[in-house]
Design an enzyme around this catalytic site. Sequence first.
Site, PDB file in Angstrom:
ATOM      1  N   GLU A  43     -10.023  -0.210  -3.390  1.00 32.89           N
ATOM      2  CA  GLU A  43     -11.072  -0.957  -2.671  1.00 32.89           C
ATOM      3  C   GLU A  43     -11.712  -0.156  -1.535  1.00 32.89           C
ATOM      4  O   GLU A  43     -12.796  -0.511  -1.059  1.00 32.89           O
ATOM      5  CB  GLU A  43     -10.528  -2.287  -2.139  1.00 32.89           C
ATOM      6  CG  GLU A  43      -9.422  -2.135  -1.143  1.00 32.89           C
ATOM      7  CD  GLU A  43      -8.868  -3.478  -0.670  1.00 32.89           C
ATOM      8  OE1 GLU A  43      -7.662  -3.528  -0.395  1.00 32.89           O
ATOM      9  OE2 GLU A  43      -9.625  -4.446  -0.565  1.00 32.89           O
ATOM     10  N   ASP A  65       0.807  -1.229   0.000  1.00 32.17           N
ATOM     11  CA  ASP A  65       0.000   0.000   0.000  1.00 32.17           C
ATOM     12  C   ASP A  65       0.840   1.279   0.000  1.00 32.17           C
ATOM     13  O   ASP A  65       0.319   2.353  -0.299  1.00 32.17           O
ATOM     14  CB  ASP A  65      -0.925   0.030   1.224  1.00 32.17           C
ATOM     15  CG  ASP A  65      -1.933  -1.100   1.208  1.00 32.17           C
ATOM     16  OD1 ASP A  65      -2.216  -1.620   0.113  1.00 32.17           O
ATOM     17  OD2 ASP A  65      -2.435  -1.460   2.284  1.00 32.17           O
ATOM     18  N   GLY A 120      -6.117  -1.352  -1.586  1.00 38.00           N
ATOM     19  CA  GLY A 120      -5.991  -0.043  -0.947  1.00 38.00           C
ATOM     20  C   GLY A 120      -7.236   0.250  -0.135  1.00 38.00           C
ATOM     21  O   GLY A 120      -8.137   0.930  -0.600  1.00 38.00           O
ATOM     22  N   ARG A 121      -7.278  -0.325   1.093  1.00 40.02           N
ATOM     23  CA  ARG A 121      -8.442  -0.125   1.964  1.00 40.02           C
ATOM     24  C   ARG A 121      -8.554   1.314   2.423  1.00 40.02           C
ATOM     25  O   ARG A 121      -9.632   1.858   2.565  1.00 40.02           O
ATOM     26  CB  ARG A 121      -8.284  -0.980   3.233  1.00 40.02           C
ATOM     27  CG  ARG A 121      -8.685  -2.390   3.098  1.00 40.02           C
ATOM     28  CD  ARG A 121      -8.401  -3.110   4.370  1.00 40.02           C
ATOM     29  NE  ARG A 121      -6.972  -3.122   4.646  1.00 40.02           N
ATOM     30  CZ  ARG A 121      -6.350  -4.046   5.360  1.00 40.02           C
ATOM     31  NH1 ARG A 121      -7.039  -5.011   5.904  1.00 40.02           N
ATOM     32  NH2 ARG A 121      -5.051  -4.000   5.569  1.00 40.02           N
TER      33      ARG A 121
HETATM   34  O1  F6P Z   1      -2.268  -3.938   3.483  1.00 40.85           O
HETATM   35  C1  F6P Z   1      -2.029  -4.705   2.364  1.00 40.85           C
HETATM   36  C2  F6P Z   1      -3.303  -5.236   1.768  1.00 40.85           C
HETATM   37  O2  F6P Z   1      -2.960  -5.946   0.613  1.00 40.85           O
HETATM   38  C3  F6P Z   1      -4.366  -4.185   1.460  1.00 40.85           C
HETATM   39  O3  F6P Z   1      -4.142  -3.449   0.309  1.00 40.85           O
HETATM   40  C4  F6P Z   1      -5.589  -5.041   1.397  1.00 40.85           C
HETATM   41  O4  F6P Z   1      -6.725  -4.297   1.667  1.00 40.85           O
HETATM   42  C5  F6P Z   1      -5.354  -6.044   2.479  1.00 40.85           C
HETATM   43  O5  F6P Z   1      -3.959  -6.141   2.649  1.00 40.85           O
HETATM   44  C6  F6P Z   1      -5.935  -7.403   2.216  1.00 40.85           C
HETATM   45  O6  F6P Z   1      -5.708  -8.196   3.315  1.00 40.85           O
HETATM   46  P1  F6P Z   1      -5.982  -9.768   3.351  1.00 40.85           P
HETATM   47  O7  F6P Z   1      -4.892 -10.421   2.571  1.00 40.85           O
HETATM   48  O8  F6P Z   1      -5.923 -10.098   4.794  1.00 40.85           O
HETATM   49  O9  F6P Z   1      -7.308  -9.978   2.707  1.00 40.85           O
END
Ligand code: F6P
Length: 358
Positions: free
Chosen positions: A232, A137, A180-181
């Site tokens: 996202e 991110d 990108g939360r």
């Molecule tokens: O922080 C990195 C990230 O890839 C974010 O961009 C994404 O929202 C999140 O991790 C997804 O997490 P997980 O793999 O736990 O679903």
Amino acid sequence: MGRRVGILTGGGDAPGLNAVIRAFVKHGVGNLGLDVVGVCDAFNGLIEVPHRVMPMDLPSCRGLLQLGGTILGTTNRGDPFAYGPDKVDQTGALVAGMRDLDLEGLVCIGGEGTQGIALRLMETCGVPVVGVPKTIDNDLDATDLTFGFQSAVDVATDALDRLHTTAESHDRVMVLEVMGRDAGHIALSAGLSGGADVILVPEIPWTVEGVAAKILARRAIGRSFSLIVVAEGAAPADEQGRALPTEARKALLRRAGGAGALVMQSIAQQVDAEVRLTVLGHLQRGGSPVAFDRLLATRFGVQAAELVAAGGWGRMVRLSGRDVGSVDLREAVARYRGVDADGELVRVARSVGISFGG
Ligand code: F6P
């Protein structure tokens, strides 16, 4: 025997983790007289008994430079201060594990969450730590760049290139949802590099009228397809045109089935167009790191080994301008970096005609 230290990877994986491990071991073991133990699955390998660790010597680093993921395994459900389903404090077990294995300190490769845990371990349990920042991110303010980001941007850019030709052939609106939360850096960089017409990021609330206006303006000049890249965590503005509070934004996106789905539904109601959605998801995190990330990860690994050898505990490796150095971990975890809505990249994007849906 040299000074013994543990190395672990925490949080989501990112391309380049193995390259950091490799460089740390090559320099630390090969040149600086360290003894390195890999701890499996973030802090879990130390807390659990029997401990899950792997001795890291020079041969164990072979073939790691280009390998995605992490050979040590990782988890984002291994907080030693709130461990397991009952959220039990297991820091005592972690410290005992370090004593059992005769570890002087820990090198923690991870994002915001992992660095925060490392700092707390140092401050409350006296565990010597060195941090290495990681996240696709790129939202840690203390370092100009994190490894993994460029690889993710390349995957998203390639997806936009591919969507471009099919969008043009069918006169469609293609929506690409990227990770990108909270931060829209991947969407912004990939959108610029892949020639998106609209970029939607969490830091700049959008309106359906704003997005539709761009699609219609393109039609008016004979461009009957459009590419939209949406992070996202990007959500529409409230009725007053302001950003929704974080929790409301997340709840809205959950109900809609994701940011991409929300954009697709909204556009389909506003514009007479065939709209298609692609959600890129974890494809952005898997696979080999691009050359840029291999290089940055190698520089970070070498710097971490030098910090440990010099007893520079309590610091996090970082890139500042052109130089790799380090920063106090307290300072590092305190600052988060989202997309600057008035920053240079947003201005560049607007200058080349990209809409942010406003
Ligand atoms: O922080 C990195 C990230 O890839 C974010 O961009 C994404 O929202 C999140 O991790 C997804 O997490 P997980 O793999 O736990 O679903």
